[in-house]
Design a protein around this motif. Structure first.
Motif, PDB file in Angstrom:
ATOM      1  N   VAL A  66      88.423  38.219  32.230  1.00  0.00           N
ATOM      2  CA  VAL A  66      88.287  38.258  30.529  1.00  0.00           C
ATOM      3  C   VAL A  66      86.932  38.761  30.115  1.00  0.00           C
ATOM      4  O   VAL A  66      86.154  38.265  30.572  1.00  0.00           O
ATOM      5  CB  VAL A  66      88.791  36.795  30.083  1.00  0.00           C
ATOM      6  N   ARG A  67      87.234  39.781  29.172  1.00  0.00           N
ATOM      7  CA  ARG A  67      85.811  40.132  28.818  1.00  0.00           C
ATOM      8  C   ARG A  67      86.069  40.181  27.205  1.00  0.00           C
ATOM      9  O   ARG A  67      87.342  40.539  26.686  1.00  0.00           O
ATOM     10  CB  ARG A  67      86.019  41.906  29.149  1.00  0.00           C
ATOM     11  N   THR A  68      84.994  40.071  26.552  1.00  0.00           N
ATOM     12  CA  THR A  68      84.857  40.038  25.008  1.00  0.00           C
ATOM     13  C   THR A  68      83.756  41.044  24.489  1.00  0.00           C
ATOM     14  O   THR A  68      82.741  41.096  25.156  1.00  0.00           O
ATOM     15  CB  THR A  68      84.576  38.661  24.431  1.00  0.00           C
ATOM     16  N   TRP A  69      84.260  41.760  23.660  1.00  0.00           N
ATOM     17  CA  TRP A  69      83.228  42.791  22.970  1.00  0.00           C
ATOM     18  C   TRP A  69      82.842  42.226  21.647  1.00  0.00           C
ATOM     19  O   TRP A  69      83.744  41.802  21.035  1.00  0.00           O
ATOM     20  CB  TRP A  69      83.593  44.168  23.004  1.00  0.00           C
ATOM     21  N   VAL A  70      81.641  42.679  21.303  1.00  0.00           N
ATOM     22  CA  VAL A  70      81.237  42.343  19.847  1.00  0.00           C
ATOM     23  C   VAL A  70      81.010  43.610  19.074  1.00  0.00           C
ATOM     24  O   VAL A  70      80.221  44.382  19.736  1.00  0.00           O
ATOM     25  CB  VAL A  70      80.182  41.297  19.719  1.00  0.00           C
ATOM     26  N   ALA A  71      81.565  44.157  17.912  1.00  0.00           N
ATOM     27  CA  ALA A  71      81.185  45.088  17.085  1.00  0.00           C
ATOM     28  C   ALA A  71      80.032  44.462  16.076  1.00  0.00           C
ATOM     29  O   ALA A  71      80.386  43.415  15.353  1.00  0.00           O
ATOM     30  CB  ALA A  71      82.244  45.534  16.418  1.00  0.00           C
ATOM     31  N   ALA A  72      78.924  45.225  16.072  1.00  0.00           N
ATOM     32  CA  ALA A  72      77.890  44.437  15.405  1.00  0.00           C
ATOM     33  C   ALA A  72      77.071  45.553  14.612  1.00  0.00           C
ATOM     34  O   ALA A  72      76.938  46.915  15.059  1.00  0.00           O
ATOM     35  CB  ALA A  72      76.692  43.868  16.197  1.00  0.00           C
ATOM     36  N   ALA A  73      76.679  45.139  13.590  1.00  0.00           N
ATOM     37  CA  ALA A  73      75.369  46.069  12.934  1.00  0.00           C
ATOM     38  C   ALA A  73      74.055  45.238  12.915  1.00  0.00           C
ATOM     39  O   ALA A  73      74.036  44.066  12.075  1.00  0.00           O
ATOM     40  CB  ALA A  73      75.668  46.513  11.476  1.00  0.00           C
ATOM     41  N   GLY A  74      73.102  45.401  13.718  1.00  0.00           N
ATOM     42  CA  GLY A  74      71.980  44.537  13.887  1.00  0.00           C
ATOM     43  C   GLY A  74      72.441  43.179  14.357  1.00  0.00           C
ATOM     44  O   GLY A  74      73.212  43.194  15.286  1.00  0.00           O
ATOM     45  N   SER A  75      72.095  42.085  13.631  1.00  0.00           N
ATOM     46  CA  SER A  75      72.291  40.944  14.214  1.00  0.00           C
ATOM     47  C   SER A  75      73.506  40.272  13.538  1.00  0.00           C
ATOM     48  O   SER A  75      74.223  39.222  14.065  1.00  0.00           O
ATOM     49  CB  SER A  75      71.227  39.914  14.399  1.00  0.00           C
TER      50      SER A  75
END
Length: 174
Positions: A66-75
């Motif tokens: 199981v993999r999780t990704w985060v879409a972020a702008a800075g923190s």
């Protein structure tokens, strides 16, 4: 929110992302499921409690692939998605399942979900089918999934949230 796609980074999530993922998770549920899920249930969602659950999931690292990704702008997290082996009894051995894909409601319609979906689908082994479950009443999400090549496969189930049964529909992409 002045974030743009130029500011967007999509990367594997780690335990330090748990508070932001939880914030997005709760905000997205409250907005997307307003009028679908009981209002008192949505109001009871607790960001801190959810952050603890996400921290535990992310602390143990990928389990069962199981993999999780985060879409972020800075923190600041703008969204997240999780992918792993399909959990349905009738799933093919190599079938993958998108467990979650949620965005900060302020980022809806700005291309972040599209980029997250592209990232997730790029991780699916060639030729492996992908499934996901979506609330039948969530037309916005269903439209999004259809635009990305998913189609309802005729399988439905009831899932309880906030004391009320809700119909979920399975979508697949081959």
């Amino acid at each position: 929110m002045g974030e743009t796609l130029e500011d967007l980074t999509i990367r594997p999530a780690d335990v330090s992302d748990a508070p932001e993922i939880a914030r997005v998770h709760v905000a997205s549920w409250r907005e997307a499921y307003d009028g679908i899920v009981a209002a008192d249930y949505l109001a009871s969602l607790d960001v801190d409690e959810r952050a603890g659950r996400w921290a535990e999931r992310l602390r143990t690292g990928p389990r069962d692939d199981v993999r999780t990704w985060v879409a972020a702008a800075g923190s600041r997290a703008l969204g997240f998605a999780s992918l792993g082996p399909a959990r349905d009894e009738d799933a093919a051995r190599n079938e993958q399942e998108i467990y979650s894909i949620y965005l900060d409601p302020g980022m809806w319609g700005k291309g972040v979900a599209r980029e997250l979906m592209r990232t997730v689908l790029a991780e699916v082994p060639d030729g492996a089918p992908v499934s996901l479950w979506v609330l039948a009443a969530n037309e916005r999400a269903r439209h999004f999934y259809r635009r990305h090549g998913f189609a309802a496969d005729g399988t439905e189930r009831m899932h309880e949230r906030g004391g009320a049964p809700l119909l979920e529909v399975r979508y697949r992409r081959s």
